[in-house]
Design a protein around this motif. Structure first.
Motif, PDB file in Angstrom:
ATOM      1  N   LYS A 218     -22.372  28.755 -90.067  1.00  0.00           N
ATOM      2  CA  LYS A 218     -22.104  27.502 -90.775  1.00  0.00           C
ATOM      3  C   LYS A 218     -20.619  27.353 -91.098  1.00  0.00           C
ATOM      4  CE  LYS A 218     -26.627  26.640 -92.860  1.00  0.00           C
ATOM      5  NZ  LYS A 218     -27.350  26.313 -94.101  1.00  0.00           N
ATOM      6  N   LYS A 221     -18.923  26.377 -88.014  1.00  0.00           N
ATOM      7  CA  LYS A 221     -19.240  24.982 -87.712  1.00  0.00           C
ATOM      8  C   LYS A 221     -18.393  24.040 -88.560  1.00  0.00           C
ATOM      9  CE  LYS A 221     -23.933  25.032 -85.905  1.00  0.00           C
ATOM     10  NZ  LYS A 221     -23.667  24.095 -84.817  1.00  0.00           N
ATOM     11  N   LEU A 237     -22.633  18.400 -86.834  1.00  0.00           N
ATOM     12  CA  LEU A 237     -23.148  19.760 -86.715  1.00  0.00           C
ATOM     13  C   LEU A 237     -24.654  19.796 -86.522  1.00  0.00           C
ATOM     14  CD1 LEU A 237     -21.066  21.440 -89.529  1.00  0.00           C
ATOM     15  CD2 LEU A 237     -20.642  21.462 -87.091  1.00  0.00           C
ATOM     16  N   HIS A 242     -23.366  18.338 -78.776  1.00  0.00           N
ATOM     17  CA  HIS A 242     -22.025  18.356 -79.323  1.00  0.00           C
ATOM     18  C   HIS A 242     -21.240  17.237 -78.698  1.00  0.00           C
ATOM     19  CE1 HIS A 242     -18.158  19.776 -80.700  1.00  0.00           C
ATOM     20  NE2 HIS A 242     -18.777  20.663 -81.446  1.00  0.00           N
ATOM     21  N   THR A 248     -24.599  22.231 -79.519  1.00  0.00           N
ATOM     22  CA  THR A 248     -24.397  22.720 -80.880  1.00  0.00           C
ATOM     23  C   THR A 248     -25.526  23.665 -81.209  1.00  0.00           C
ATOM     24  OG1 THR A 248     -23.940  22.073 -83.148  1.00  0.00           O
ATOM     25  CG2 THR A 248     -25.701  20.913 -82.043  1.00  0.00           C
ATOM     26  N   GLU A 468     -19.053  29.372 -81.496  1.00  0.00           N
ATOM     27  CA  GLU A 468     -18.560  28.125 -82.103  1.00  0.00           C
ATOM     28  C   GLU A 468     -17.048  28.161 -82.225  1.00  0.00           C
ATOM     29  OE1 GLU A 468     -19.181  24.356 -83.267  1.00  0.00           O
ATOM     30  OE2 GLU A 468     -20.819  25.740 -82.835  1.00  0.00           O
TER      31      GLU A 468
END
Length: 1427
Positions: A218, A221, A237, A242, A248, A468
């Motif tokens: 997270k 992200k 997110l 994405h 994503t 990510e």
């Protein structure tokens, strides 16, 4: 006991619930006081903030336990803290010590998922405000939820927003530490838990830390979302796609809120510990009650100094990114669920999407005013780079000993050397030591080293967050602008991260990191990144684990296999030009001396791997768009390789390679058709084993075989894929190879014929417009092969196969399905073609086969399929060069229509160059495919014997013999003497005399006249007999000497030629059972409208005509006037642009050019050039391409089926005459009271009528000016192509300028004269744009943009391809032709050129038919034409 325990648990839960309710009331009261009070001093504010910090620390600092007070109040207390802290920033900005305490306490709460959620939420709200006042309305506003936008008070000043934004971002310390459980657990509470717990001997083994992979993901992200916001990408997110990579990860729920089933999903199934064992272990440990002690750990690192003077930013769709505020601020704990993917709303205009993806894969548009890559990396680079190296030798963390300094294999150039700007922001210190608290050891060994981490915290668990971060880095570097410089230290770290991330495991499982790199690096090789080619071998290795695999091994991720393969294909087609361009240039090692490093690579050594990737990927690919991209890449490889080898062969620079290319055989390909019809695809690898894999001949053979095989076996049901495959086969037919193998060409023709037969033989329910479009395209492809390989017609088997396919296309069936069958005669067949379009395509192939193959180009050149002679030119030869008009010349011709499809103009006068008194005739044939002139003579001897003459002028006759003997008198008898003695019977009198059968008076008069003529003839004969008896029969009289007749100088040559053609019989003048018109009819040519219709027919080109407009745009230009001015001087354009123009076609003068010129007013006619052009408008002069604006000169290219003009618009006033249908011969186009003709208006510059093709007649946009007044008028207007495809090729110095061009104004400069038919100009949404940008390497980057339609992914150029200069002209020309061809296939009412000419001939036959009787027709042949 169990009952007591249950009651105790229920009582504890009730107590916790009561405590939570009381805490909620306290927090609500604090919120009310802060929001409503206006007289709070600084001390009070600091007290409130300290109080909130203490509450949060007391509840959140201890290790999380399921359903305790901290678990239930986590999101609530954090939400109140952040909300009130933001209010305090407006009313009383917290002091630095307070900010420091806030940061230090947040470090104690990092094991709580709610902290990262609130951190992301506040960061995005502040980022939206920050970008709003930094860049104003020029940047699109970030789309975040309304409740999140209200977190930042409106009255907060810009300086306050900037300060708060920077401090909140750094409040978590280094987010990468979330991937290091040993750092997160360095708090007194975790140490105390490890001391008192029975099953846990190390703080890192606490069950709540199992959520760290989710928390780390997270946080990454959130950072990635802020990076995207600065890049101007609308993303989120929570979306399954994405915005930049269509990828994503799902937001996973906090561990402390998970059920047993959900908790098992945290651990990847690739770990050695089974998930069910890990789940039981974690749940068992989670039941242990811990004692909570509060102690603030020492700070880990000082906040890095970084400036916030970022260049720009963009919008960000928060609604698809972070959790909703209702989830974060709710009183009850929230559980994230993964729902169905939401639709990604692209900000690209709906009117124009990328051709390469046909609207199915909309690429994001980066903000034009986005900050430089260095600026973004100054802010987030340290965190992203550190996260990218997790689990590698270059990872930085507590596992490194203090003596390591840097990785063993780390290159010396990656040592922490401070860069020139913002050294703290980019300083990645690999020797960073562990804090004192992390060095606590047991028996001299650190705890983290002596104890193995739980399976849920192994490094591969943090791969999602690492991926990510790697994706964010790829997007940053792929956002580089043209001419922008990136610090070398950043490039070095990025390439090293790519090297580590692209590492493929032995089992070829595609990791999440590889997936994120591929889907975010589409533009990696399309930019001028310094030294980017060092990662080329690693990219190819990664692609070899993705593209050739039929069953792709992909770790659990939201990236679909189709999108991953598409991203890999996009990267592959961007590197195809590198081997041929750089040749033997070596690729430097990324880390010299590194173990496992590939050494000794050159660019050309990678070409076989790239070709194998294309071939193998095409064999297993099942998705339509991916297949078309691979086909385009294969076509480019063949084209570029053949061009390079042809150049090397001509220049003699590589004789050994030329010998290798031209030598050898095709191995298994040397067999006949029967050996390949049933060949399985598994045998394909043996196709070119005797050929070098990277030579053009080998790629040609492999491509031809594979495409033909899959076209019939797999692609025949998909229209777009079939069209792409046929376009590739058509392109292969045009490729010039050093040595052409006839067998391969023969095999390709056989495959295409089999495809047509297969498609036509499908059952009736399968027949549709798409199916027939594919058949029409196959006929076009077959025509291309035969035109470029005419030697195929010398092969009996090949020509028989082609004619069978033509027969099936025209009639719908074959005469012989098997060789042993009896052929069905033409009159016995029932004509039932698949469709009208299929029949027209087959007829066009037959016409081309009989007229153009091995004959094109004719003596007239490629500019015209027809003769350049017309009635005026032919009659002037008879009139000794006198100038005559078209109307005068037509009156000397006799016009006939044969089979309702051929207009035959017969000129019976001999041409001026013929001095011999022989019967001569000149025939001008107008057919559906061309106009041809033939001059014929009736000769008794061949020409080589006609020149022999006798030496004696009059040799005379020999003298008669004196003794001729006696001449017996004998009456000739036709019957024996006995015939007179036979009596007559009634049968002999059954035929009555003529006098008895006469009916009316006219017949009686004719009978009397005939009787008189017979009596006169009998009397003359009797007189001759009597005279001969009276004279001496033995004497000779010179009166009866035979004399040679005088030569005849007048012949009925029209009668002779018609007789020789078999048209002089009674049946040709009578109506046929299958046609309302006779086989031969005469035309009345004395009408002035007849001349107009003939001229209009001559201007119906038998080929398709298209126009491509070329523009040159300098960096930053936005006005169309400046753009048009660039081509006036060659000093204002790139040399490659002039090179491109010269490769597109050859220059022609529009005034004496007989073909298409780019505008209807000057096409298919010859005119007088009004004035000489200026110097810069002369080809080869000082102009920058503006000479080819269509005013005097144009660039032209044509083959037997299509012609295309390339124009370079300028802002110079045009000198071309206004469009009209008046030719130089002076023939008028006006009619008197006939609205069916186009020429009701005058051709002068005066006020024209609405029935004219003059563009200045009325405003184009006025629909009333183009109202159809009659059916005949519609047929007349059909002279234009019925299709005006706008194709613009725009040369850009910066690809970023493609989004701000005045396309509407540029489109207004592309007049072709066809706009009058449709009544309006094409709009941007209907036009096709090909953008070209030269790269520093000498290659060229391609970008395509066009309307989203059913059939618009034309090849061989695709969006994002990087091509070489030697192939660019050919690729643009073929792509333009394919775009126009697909557009014609898509139109329902489109008619091919030969069909429109045939209909015009039929219209002329109906309109000017002469209704003569048969005697009048034959009698007219003995008299000259009407003058």
């Amino acid at each position: 006991m169990a009952g007591k325990a249950r009651l105790a648990g229920e009582k504890a839960q009730e107590t916790i619930h009561k405590q939570a309710v009381l805490c909620h009331r306290v927090l609500r009261r604090i919120q009310d006081v802060v929001q409503q009070s206006k007289n709070i001093d600084r001390d009070s504010w600091e007290a409130v903030l300290c109080f909130l910090l203490a509450i949060n620390d007391a509840l959140l600092a201890p290790p999380a336990i399921k359903d305790d007070v901290g678990d239930q109040l986590c999101e609530r207390v954090l939400g109140v803290l952040y909300e009130i802290w933001l209010v305090a920033c407006v009313k009383c900005f917290p002091s630095p010590p307070l900010w420091k305490s806030f940061r230090e306490m947040c470090l104690n709460w990092r094991h709580r998922t709610g902290l990262v959620d609130q951190w992301n939420r506040v960061n995005m709200a502040l980022t939206a405000r920050l970008l709003g006042f930094m860049y104003g309305p020029s940047m699109p506003a970030m789309k975040i939820p309304e409740e999140d936008a209200h977190l930042v008070p409106r009255e907060m000043t810009n300086d306050c927003v900037a300060q708060a934004w920077y401090r909140f971002i750094n409040s978590l310390g280094n987010p990468v530490d979330l991937s290091r459980p040993s750092i997160v657990s360095q708090t007194q509470h975790f140490y105390q838990y490890a001391i008192v717990a029975e099953n846990v001997i190390d703080p890192t083994h606490h069950p709540c830390l199992a959520a760290l992979p989710v928390i780390f993901l997270k946080s990454m992200k959130g950072i990635s979302a802020m990076v995207d916001a600065y890049l101007g990408i609308f993303t989120g997110l929570d979306d399954s796609e994405h915005a930049h990579s269509c990828f994503t990860y799902p937001l996973e729920p906090p561990t402390e809120h998970l059920s047993q089933q959900s908790l098992a999903l945290i651990s990847s199934p690739l770990t050695p510990t089974p998930p069910y064992q890990r789940r039981n272990l974690i749940l068992g440990l989670a039941q242990t009650h811990l004692h909570h002690l509060r102690r603030t750990p020492p700070p880990l690192d000082k906040t890095r100094a970084a400036s916030i003077d970022i260049a720009t930013s963009s919008s960000f769709d928060f609604s698809s990114g972070l959790p909703k505020a209702s989830h974060l601020m709710g009183l009850s704990r929230s559980t994230s669920t993964t729902g169905p993917p939401s639709t990604n709303t692209s900000h690209i205009s709906s009117s124009s999407t990328s051709i390469g993806f046909s609207g199915l894969y909309d690429k994001p548009i980066l903000a034009a005013a986005r900050p430089k890559c260095n600026s973004i990396l100054h802010l987030f680079g340290k965190w992203l780079f550190e996260a990218a190296f997790i689990g590698t030798d270059y990872a930085q963390g507590p596992a490194q000993s203090a003596q390591q300094g840097q990785p063993k294999s780390a290159p010396p150039q990656l040592a922490p050397v401070p860069p020139p700007k913002r050294p703290q922001s980019i300083h990645l210190d690999p020797s960073r030591r562990i804090s004192t608290s992390s060095q606590q050891s047991v028996g001299g060994t650190s705890i983290s080293e002596s104890l193995e981490l739980p399976a849920a915290l192994s490094p591969d668990r943090f791969e999602s967050g690492q991926a990510e971060a790697m994706g964010a880095l790829c997007r940053i570097f792929c956002s580089k602008k043209t001419g922008e410089e990136i610090l070398p230290v950043y490039l070095a770290r990025f390439y090293l991260a790519l090297q580590q991330g692209l590492a493929v495991s032995p089992d070829k499982v595609v990791s999440e990191v590889i997936a994120m790199i591929l889907v975010n690096s589409n533009d990696l090789l399309r930019l001028d990144l310094d030294g980017v080619h060092v990662v080329l071998p690693y990219l190819i290795t990664a692609l070899e684990s993705v593209l050739p695999e039929r069953e792709l091994k992909l770790r659990p991720t939201n990236v679909s296999k189709t999108e991953l393969r598409r991203a890999g294909i996009n990267i592959l087609i961007s590197m195809l030009a590198l081997p041929s361009h750089f040749q033997n240039l070596p690729i430097k090692e990324l880390v010299p001396g590194h173990q496992g490093e590939a050494i000794g690579h050159t660019f050309v050594s990678l070409k076989p791997r790239m070709v194998n990737l294309l071939i193998n990927a095409l064999q297993v690919e099942s998705e339509a768009i991916n297949t078309q991209l691979l086909l385009a890449g294969l076509m480019f490889v063949v084209q570029d390789s053949s061009a390079l080898e042809m150049a090397e062969t001509k220049n003699g620079q590589n004789s050994q390679d030329a010998e290798r290319i031209t030598g050898g055989s095709s191995g298994p390909n040397s067999g006949n058709f029967s050996s390949l019809n049933g060949a399985p695809l598994s045998d394909f690898s043996q196709i070119s084993e005797d050929l070098n894999n990277d030579c053009a001949q080998a790629v040609f053979v492999r491509t031809t075989y594979l495409v033909c095989h899959r076209l019939i076996s797999s692609w025949k049901t998909d229209l777009n894929t079939s069209l792409a495959a046929l376009e590739v086969l058509g392109g292969l037919a045009r490729v010039q190879l050093p040595r052409q193998d006839p067998l391969e060409s023969k095999r390709a023709v056989k495959w295409i014929c089999d495809y047509i037969v297969t498609q036509c033989s499908r059952p009736p329910p399968a027949h549709s417009k798409d199916l027939h479009s594919s058949i029409v395209a196959a006929f076009r492809c077959l025509r291309t092969w035969l035109l470029n390989h005419p030697y195929l017609l010398r092969d009996k088997e090949c020509i028989a196969t082609v004619l069978e396919v033509v027969e099936q296309g025209v009639s719908g069936s074959k005469s012989k399905n098997k060789a042993s069958d009896e052929p069905i005669l033409k009159e016995d067949k029932i004509l039932s073609p698949a469709s009208r379009r299929v029949r027209d395509a087959a007829e066009m192939l037959l016409t081309c086969l009989l007229e153009q193959v091995e004959y094109f180009p004719s003596k007239c050149g490629a500019e015209s399929l027809s003769t350049l002679l017309d009635e005026v030119g032919l009659f002037q030869q008879c009139a000794n060069g006198d100038i005559v008009s078209m109307a005068e010349a037509v009156q000397n011709f006799r016009y006939l229509v044969v089979d309702n499809s051929i207009i035959m103009g017969i000129l019976e006068e001999p041409l001026g160059n013929d001095q011999e008194p022989q019967p001569s005739v000149t025939v001008l044939l107008r057919t559906a495919s061309s106009r041809n002139a033939w001059t014929m003579q009736l000769r008794q001897l061949p020409r080589h014997k006609s020149g022999m003459k006798s030496t004696q002028i009059n040799p005379g006759r020999p003298l008669p013999m004196g003794d001729v003997g006696s001449k017996p008198h004998q009456v000739p008898r036709f019957f024996p003497d006995s015939i007179e003695r036979i009596p007559l019977c009634k049968a002999d009198r059954s035929i009555p005399p003529v006098e008895h059968v006469v009916g009316d008076e006219k017949s009686q008069r004719d009978t009397d006249t005939l009787s008189q003529l017979m009596n006169q003839q009998a009397q003359l004969e009797e007189e001759v007999v009597q005279k001969s008896q009276e004279e001496n029969a033995h004497s000779y009289d010179f009166q009866f000497e035979c004399q040679a007749p005088e030569p005849c100088y007048e012949f009925q040559t029209a009668r002779l030629i018609l007789s020789h053609l078999g048209l002089m019989n009674m049946n040709t003048l009578r109506q046929n059972f299958d046609s309302p018109l006779p086989k031969l009819i005469a035309l009345e040519s004395d009408s002035i409208n007849f001349v107009t219709d003939l001229e209009m027919l001559d201007r119906f080109s038998p080929r398709t005509a298209d126009t491509v407009h070329m523009f040159y745009v300098k960096s930053g230009q936005k006005k169309v006037g400046e753009i048009l001015q660039n081509v006036h001087s060659n000093g204002d354009v790139h040399p490659y642009f002039l090179e491109l123009l010269s490769s597109l076609g050859w220059p022609v003068n529009v005034y004496n050019h007989p073909g298409w010129t780019g505008h209807l007013s000057t096409s298919w006619r010859e005119q007088t050039e009004p004035m000489s052009p200026p110097e810069w408008q002369i080809p080869g002069g000082s102009g920058g391409g503006g000479a080819y604006d269509g005013d005097h000169y144009a660039l032209y290219w044509a083959d037997a089926s299509a012609e295309i003009a390339f124009l370079v618009p300028t802002n110079k006033p045009k000198t071309s005459p206004s469009p009209s249908l008046i030719t130089d011969s002076g023939s008028a186009t006006g009619t008197e009271g006939d609205e069916d003709q186009l020429s009701s208006g005058k051709s002068s510059l005066g006020a024209p009528s609405s029935l004219t093709l003059q563009l200045n007649a009325q405003p184009i946009g006025d629909p009333a000016s183009f109202k159809k007044k009659s059916t005949a008028f519609n047929r007349q207007v059909s002279m234009v192509n019925q299709l005006d495809v706008k194709i613009l090729v725009i040369w850009l110095e910066r690809m970023e300028d493609s989004h701000g061009l005045p396309l509407e104004e540029m489109l207004a400069e592309t007049h072709t004269g066809f706009e009058a038919e449709c009544g309006f100009f094409s709009q941007v949404k209907d036009a096709f744009f090909i953008f070209i940008q030269p790269l520093m390497s000498g290659l060229l980057r391609i970008k395509l943009q066009g309307p989203a339609s059913k059939m618009n992914i034309a090849s061989p150029l695709t969006d994002g391809m990087v091509v070489s200069r030697r192939s660019l002209g050919t690729l643009i020309r073929q792509t333009s032709l394919n775009i126009a061809c697909r557009k014609r296939l898509e139109m329902d009412c489109y008619q091919p050129p030969h069909v429109r000419r045939k209909q015009k001939i039929q219209e002329i036959a109906q309109k000017y038919r002469s209704h003569m009787t048969e005697p009048e027709f034959y009698a007219g042949l003995f008299s000259p034409p009407t003058v």
